[in-house]
Scaffold this motif. Structure first.
Motif, PDB file in Angstrom:
ATOM      1  N   LYS A   1       0.827  -1.201   0.000  1.00 55.22           N
ATOM      2  CA  LYS A   1       0.000   0.000   0.000  1.00 55.22           C
ATOM      3  C   LYS A   1       0.864   1.255   0.000  1.00 55.22           C
ATOM      4  O   LYS A   1       0.583   2.231  -0.715  1.00 55.22           O
ATOM      5  CB  LYS A   1      -0.924   0.006   1.227  1.00 55.22           C
ATOM      6  N   GLN A   2       1.921   1.239   0.814  1.00 56.19           N
ATOM      7  CA  GLN A   2       2.810   2.397   0.863  1.00 56.19           C
ATOM      8  C   GLN A   2       3.464   2.640  -0.493  1.00 56.19           C
ATOM      9  O   GLN A   2       3.587   3.789  -0.950  1.00 56.19           O
ATOM     10  CB  GLN A   2       3.880   2.180   1.945  1.00 56.19           C
ATOM     11  N   ARG A   3       3.888   1.518  -1.126  1.00 49.84           N
ATOM     12  CA  ARG A   3       4.504   1.678  -2.447  1.00 49.84           C
ATOM     13  C   ARG A   3       3.487   2.220  -3.458  1.00 49.84           C
ATOM     14  O   ARG A   3       3.808   3.088  -4.281  1.00 49.84           O
ATOM     15  CB  ARG A   3       5.050   0.339  -2.922  1.00 49.84           C
ATOM     16  N   GLU A   4       2.231   1.709  -3.399  1.00 53.11           N
ATOM     17  CA  GLU A   4       1.207   2.222  -4.307  1.00 53.11           C
ATOM     18  C   GLU A   4       0.929   3.693  -4.051  1.00 53.11           C
ATOM     19  O   GLU A   4       0.779   4.482  -5.000  1.00 53.11           O
ATOM     20  CB  GLU A   4      -0.069   1.404  -4.136  1.00 53.11           C
ATOM     21  N   LEU A   5       0.859   4.080  -2.763  1.00 50.79           N
ATOM     22  CA  LEU A   5       0.643   5.492  -2.430  1.00 50.79           C
ATOM     23  C   LEU A   5       1.779   6.357  -2.948  1.00 50.79           C
ATOM     24  O   LEU A   5       1.554   7.470  -3.456  1.00 50.79           O
ATOM     25  CB  LEU A   5       0.499   5.652  -0.912  1.00 50.79           C
TER      26      LEU A   5
ATOM     27  N   THR B   1       3.673   5.693  -5.501  1.00 52.01           N
ATOM     28  CA  THR B   1       3.551   5.766  -6.961  1.00 52.01           C
ATOM     29  C   THR B   1       2.490   6.782  -7.368  1.00 52.01           C
ATOM     30  O   THR B   1       2.703   7.608  -8.282  1.00 52.01           O
ATOM     31  CB  THR B   1       3.196   4.382  -7.514  1.00 52.01           C
ATOM     32  N   VAL B   2       1.321   6.751  -6.697  1.00 52.92           N
ATOM     33  CA  VAL B   2       0.250   7.710  -7.005  1.00 52.92           C
ATOM     34  C   VAL B   2       0.703   9.130  -6.723  1.00 52.92           C
ATOM     35  O   VAL B   2       0.428  10.065  -7.495  1.00 52.92           O
ATOM     36  CB  VAL B   2      -1.014   7.359  -6.195  1.00 52.92           C
ATOM     37  N   ARG B   3       1.426   9.330  -5.592  1.00 51.93           N
ATOM     38  CA  ARG B   3       1.917  10.680  -5.261  1.00 51.93           C
ATOM     39  C   ARG B   3       2.861  11.205  -6.333  1.00 51.93           C
ATOM     40  O   ARG B   3       2.785  12.377  -6.742  1.00 51.93           O
ATOM     41  CB  ARG B   3       2.611  10.641  -3.896  1.00 51.93           C
TER      42      ARG B   3
ATOM     43  N   SER C   1      -8.830  13.539  -6.382  1.00 49.38           N
ATOM     44  CA  SER C   1      -9.787  13.394  -5.264  1.00 49.38           C
ATOM     45  C   SER C   1     -10.217  11.936  -5.113  1.00 49.38           C
ATOM     46  O   SER C   1     -10.297  11.401  -4.002  1.00 49.38           O
ATOM     47  CB  SER C   1     -11.007  14.287  -5.510  1.00 49.38           C
ATOM     48  N   SER C   2     -10.493  11.264  -6.269  1.00 51.06           N
ATOM     49  CA  SER C   2     -10.902   9.850  -6.186  1.00 51.06           C
ATOM     50  C   SER C   2      -9.768   8.989  -5.633  1.00 51.06           C
ATOM     51  O   SER C   2      -9.985   8.091  -4.818  1.00 51.06           O
ATOM     52  CB  SER C   2     -11.329   9.354  -7.566  1.00 51.06           C
ATOM     53  N   LYS C   3      -8.525   9.284  -6.088  1.00 51.68           N
ATOM     54  CA  LYS C   3      -7.379   8.532  -5.557  1.00 51.68           C
ATOM     55  C   LYS C   3      -7.228   8.752  -4.056  1.00 51.68           C
ATOM     56  O   LYS C   3      -6.931   7.841  -3.288  1.00 51.68           O
ATOM     57  CB  LYS C   3      -6.093   8.957  -6.265  1.00 51.68           C
ATOM     58  N   ARG C   4      -7.424  10.030  -3.659  1.00 53.76           N
ATOM     59  CA  ARG C   4      -7.307  10.331  -2.222  1.00 53.76           C
ATOM     60  C   ARG C   4      -8.381   9.590  -1.427  1.00 53.76           C
ATOM     61  O   ARG C   4      -8.120   9.074  -0.335  1.00 53.76           O
ATOM     62  CB  ARG C   4      -7.421  11.824  -2.010  1.00 53.76           C
ATOM     63  N   ALA C   5      -9.612   9.511  -1.974  1.00 55.04           N
ATOM     64  CA  ALA C   5     -10.685   8.763  -1.287  1.00 55.04           C
ATOM     65  C   ALA C   5     -10.330   7.281  -1.187  1.00 55.04           C
ATOM     66  O   ALA C   5     -10.542   6.631  -0.166  1.00 55.04           O
ATOM     67  CB  ALA C   5     -12.005   8.948  -2.039  1.00 55.04           C
ATOM     68  N   GLU C   6      -9.755   6.738  -2.288  1.00 53.79           N
ATOM     69  CA  GLU C   6      -9.352   5.325  -2.263  1.00 53.79           C
ATOM     70  C   GLU C   6      -8.246   5.090  -1.231  1.00 53.79           C
ATOM     71  O   GLU C   6      -8.243   4.097  -0.518  1.00 53.79           O
ATOM     72  CB  GLU C   6      -8.876   4.916  -3.652  1.00 53.79           C
ATOM     73  N   LEU C   7      -7.298   6.062  -1.168  1.00 55.65           N
ATOM     74  CA  LEU C   7      -6.235   5.949  -0.146  1.00 55.65           C
ATOM     75  C   LEU C   7      -6.816   5.969   1.260  1.00 55.65           C
ATOM     76  O   LEU C   7      -6.387   5.220   2.147  1.00 55.65           O
ATOM     77  CB  LEU C   7      -5.229   7.094  -0.315  1.00 55.65           C
ATOM     78  N   GLU C   8      -7.791   6.862   1.484  1.00 55.36           N
ATOM     79  CA  GLU C   8      -8.416   6.908   2.819  1.00 55.36           C
ATOM     80  C   GLU C   8      -9.122   5.597   3.129  1.00 55.36           C
ATOM     81  O   GLU C   8      -9.093   5.105   4.256  1.00 55.36           O
ATOM     82  CB  GLU C   8      -9.403   8.069   2.864  1.00 55.36           C
ATOM     83  N   ARG C   9      -9.777   4.980   2.092  1.00 57.43           N
ATOM     84  CA  ARG C   9     -10.437   3.683   2.310  1.00 57.43           C
ATOM     85  C   ARG C   9      -9.413   2.597   2.661  1.00 57.43           C
ATOM     86  O   ARG C   9      -9.611   1.796   3.556  1.00 57.43           O
ATOM     87  CB  ARG C   9     -11.216   3.287   1.055  1.00 57.43           C
TER      88      ARG C   9
ATOM     89  N   GLN D   1      -6.713  -0.796   6.723  1.00 60.99           N
ATOM     90  CA  GLN D   1      -5.488  -1.119   7.498  1.00 60.99           C
ATOM     91  C   GLN D   1      -5.726  -0.932   8.991  1.00 60.99           C
ATOM     92  O   GLN D   1      -5.314  -1.751   9.817  1.00 60.99           O
ATOM     93  CB  GLN D   1      -4.358  -0.229   7.016  1.00 60.99           C
ATOM     94  N   GLN D   2      -6.422   0.162   9.369  1.00 59.74           N
ATOM     95  CA  GLN D   2      -6.733   0.394  10.784  1.00 59.74           C
ATOM     96  C   GLN D   2      -7.604  -0.721  11.346  1.00 59.74           C
ATOM     97  O   GLN D   2      -7.406  -1.201  12.468  1.00 59.74           O
ATOM     98  CB  GLN D   2      -7.436   1.744  10.938  1.00 59.74           C
ATOM     99  N   GLN D   3      -8.604  -1.177  10.523  1.00 60.61           N
ATOM    100  CA  GLN D   3      -9.476  -2.274  10.984  1.00 60.61           C
ATOM    101  C   GLN D   3      -8.685  -3.557  11.183  1.00 60.61           C
ATOM    102  O   GLN D   3      -8.890  -4.298  12.135  1.00 60.61           O
ATOM    103  CB  GLN D   3     -10.594  -2.495   9.960  1.00 60.61           C
ATOM    104  N   ALA D   4      -7.737  -3.839  10.247  1.00 59.95           N
ATOM    105  CA  ALA D   4      -6.905  -5.043  10.401  1.00 59.95           C
ATOM    106  C   ALA D   4      -6.053  -4.967  11.657  1.00 59.95           C
ATOM    107  O   ALA D   4      -5.890  -5.942  12.395  1.00 59.95           O
ATOM    108  CB  ALA D   4      -6.017  -5.221   9.175  1.00 59.95           C
ATOM    109  N   ILE D   5      -5.514  -3.763  11.929  1.00 60.15           N
ATOM    110  CA  ILE D   5      -4.691  -3.601  13.158  1.00 60.15           C
ATOM    111  C   ILE D   5      -5.557  -3.807  14.396  1.00 60.15           C
ATOM    112  O   ILE D   5      -5.154  -4.440  15.365  1.00 60.15           O
ATOM    113  CB  ILE D   5      -4.021  -2.221  13.146  1.00 60.15           C
ATOM    114  N   GLU D   6      -6.808  -3.233  14.363  1.00 58.48           N
ATOM    115  CA  GLU D   6      -7.695  -3.414  15.528  1.00 58.48           C
ATOM    116  C   GLU D   6      -8.037  -4.892  15.718  1.00 58.48           C
ATOM    117  O   GLU D   6      -8.112  -5.383  16.838  1.00 58.48           O
ATOM    118  CB  GLU D   6      -8.965  -2.597  15.308  1.00 58.48           C
ATOM    119  N   THR D   7      -8.262  -5.648  14.604  1.00 59.52           N
ATOM    120  CA  THR D   7      -8.549  -7.097  14.706  1.00 59.52           C
ATOM    121  C   THR D   7      -7.376  -7.830  15.347  1.00 59.52           C
ATOM    122  O   THR D   7      -7.543  -8.687  16.222  1.00 59.52           O
ATOM    123  CB  THR D   7      -8.833  -7.671  13.313  1.00 59.52           C
TER     124      THR D   7
END
Length: 585
Positions: free
Chosen positions: A351-355, A357-359, A458-466, A471-477
């Motif tokens: 995910k970090q690498r994809e982010l 690349t998008v940046r 904006s759409s990419k930023r929304a996808e990044l936020e999703r 990732q936060q949900q996986a960490i909480e699990t």
């Protein structure tokens, strides 16, 4: 057969390691020939000298490693082994090979025989991987057994401190480290050598010799119907009884199977605490010393018969297997958790690498848009400057034309010609204006492209936020799973504390039972003293009246009417007494 082979491999591994003097992992062929011959003798396997010489013939290959010795050991020895050899003899042979090389020279609390028993127990409790070690869980199990056998109180906090100081690079102790741990008395402080030795022997009998219970009881004979005290030893499929606890004079066996049963009997013929063992061909009447011992023996024999019906192993072997399965399951869970953590970490890195690349793409798009905007502004400024210059020039030309019209009307034709030139120029200006209009349209197109890029951003930023939310949900699990494991650990600790409390209660009950035993013993001594005074009174008559006493273990006098009621020494004493009376008369 697989379990027997694993046990034999552990014992033989010690012998092979002891022959490896330079710790190179290899042993000379001459030593392996001697070891193989001794193993065949002890294991009662037919010795094949031709195969031995063929396998270890002299050549230039030098010593043989453990892997090189295993094919011969499996093919010519272990595959031919039957369960008809003396396991203790095999253990003693391998112990003799390795004890002098490895046993510590510092003084220990235990003798060499006790060290040998700890060595055999280590082979029973160690893991099935080499080099052999015993894990902390099995160390705790063994030390608890020894503490219970010594009548002490298990110190869990002391063992936890010992585990904290345990070397992180080691998964367990070697056999010699275990012998040193037991021999130094670190967990048996306040106990003398004899107590520690008796505890080791009791644990050895249970874990290695499969002794489930042992003790003195009275047994009724099948022929003479007399009661005799015997030392009984209960094993998973037989009850053996001996003259005494030294096990030298064996008197018989009670073979147990799924058809046997044990029943309690009421008191009769002056015997108390009776119970009956029924087998297919015989029935055995036995009298315990008290009701508690009677109930313990009945329960132990009943449990043994039940295990035979189920085809289950002895309790200590089943407990060992259950601990191993629990360790394997815990290890698998830890590996699964580590695998999940690695997968999460890898997904996070992706995910970090994809982010990133998008940046970079967004930065490149923004830089391109800035360059296009800069070019557009430059073009616009240039057009405005050109238009201004053209306007100034037109003004100047008009002024000149007005001056020329006023001054030279005759030059009208030239003026018209000039006007036509101006019209041509005007057409060029219109073309320039058209070019400017086209540039504005291009500018609008660029603005729309920029708006589309901003929308994509904006759409990419929304996808990044999703993605970030997932990732936060996986960490909480993962945190929840960690919390659940922590709760399970706390529950196990509570269960362990409750077990310790029950153990203390049992210790208190044992002390109360000892006090009751001392009281009964005192009463028995008083009754014995009263019986002795009565015997003295009766002995003065020396007539036909004679006390009924337990038969002497010395040879009995045989008369024409059968066994005499007195021994040869008693007969001689009575003859002297009668001769003395006749002499006085």
């Amino acid at each position: 057969m697989g379990g027997l082979k694993d046990e034999l491999l552990k014992t033989i591994w010690h012998a092979f390691t002891a022959l490896d003097l330079d710790h190179s992992g290899k042993v000379s062929k001459s030593q392996l020939k001697v070891l193989s011959h001794n193993l065949c003798t002890v294991l009662k396997v037919p010795h094949d000298p031709v195969a031995l010489e063929e396998h270890f013939r002299d050549d230039d290959e030098g010593p043989v490693s453990n892997q090189g010795y295993m094919p011969y050991l499996n093919k010519f020895i272990l595959e031919k082994v039957q369960d008809n050899f003396d396991k203790l003899e095999l253990n003693r042979m391998c112990w003799t090979l390795c004890v002098k090389k490895n046993l510590t020279k510092s003084p220990l609390l235990i003798e060499e025989e006790d060290s040998f028993k700890v060595w055999v127990i280590f082979n029973f409790l160690s893991e099935d991987k080499y080099p052999l070690i015993i894990v902390p869980e099995e160390i705790e199990y063994l030390l608890k057994k020894l503490t219970d056998a010594m009548g002490g109180v298990w110190q869990q906090e002391q063992f936890e401190d010992y585990k904290v100081n345990f070397d992180d690079g080691k998964d367990g102790l070697s056999v010699w480290e275990l012998i040193e741990l037991v021999g130094t008395g670190q967990f048996s402080k306040g106990m003398d050598r004899q107590t520690v030795s008796m505890a080791i022997n009791e644990v050895f009998n249970e874990l290695i010799l499969d002794v489930l219970k042992q003790g003195y009881m009275m047994k009724k004979g099948h022929r003479r119907k007399n009661w005799t005290e015997r030392w009984f030893v209960l094993k998973p499929n037989v009850i053996s009884y001996y003259v005494s606890e030294d096990l030298k004079d064996k008197k018989g066996d009670i073979v147990l199977d799924e058809n046997c049963c044990v029943e309690s009997l009421p008191d009769k013929d002056g015997k108390k605490c009776l119970f009956l063992i029924k087998c297919i061909d015989k029935t055995f009447e036995i009298s315990a010393s008290d009701k508690k011992k009677k109930q313990e023996w009945i329960q132990a024999i009943h449990s043994t018969i039940h295990l035979l019906k189920l085809g289950s192993p002895p309790p200590h072997k089943e407990a060992r297997q259950s601990r191993r399965e629990r360790r394997r399951k815990l290890l698998a869970e830890q590996e699964e958790l580590e695998r999940q953590m690695k997968e999460l970490q890898a997904a996070n890195e992706n995910k970090q690498r994809e982010l990133e690349t998008v940046r970079k793409k967004l930065e490149e798009a923004a830089s391109r848009a800035a360059e296009e905007e800069k070019k557009r502004l430059e073009t616009q400024v240039e057009l405005q400057a050109r238009f201004s210059s053209e306007l100034e020039r037109e003004k100047l030309i008009r002024q000149q034309m007005e001056e020329q019209v006023a001054q030279k009307s005759c030059e009208l034709e030239q003026y018209l010609q000039r006007v036509r030139e101006l019209e041509d120029m005007y057409l060029k200006l219109q073309e320039a204006l058209e070019d400017e209009r086209q540039a504005r349209q291009d500018e609008e197109t660029v603005r729309k492209l920029q708006a589309r890029l901003l929308e994509e951003e904006s759409s990419k930023r929304a996808e990044l936020e999703r993605w970030h939310l997932e990732q936060q949900q996986a960490i909480e699990t993962t945190e929840a799973e960690k919390q659940e494991l922590e709760n399970q650990r706390i529950m196990k600790e509570r269960a362990l504390q409750e077990a310790m409390a029950q153990l203390e209660q049992l210790e208190l009950e044992r002390k109360q039972a000892l006090e009751q035993y001392e009281g009964v013993k005192k009463k028995l001594e008083m009754a014995t003293s009263k019986t002795k005074s009565w015997k003295d009174k009766v002995a003065q008559h020396e007539g036909l009246i004679r006390l009924i006493e337990p038969g002497s273990k010395n040879p009995h006098l045989i008369t024409h009417w059968g066994p005499a009621a007195f021994t040869q020494a008693e007969l001689e004493e009575r003859e002297k007494s009668w001769k003395g009376k006749k002499g006085t008369e």
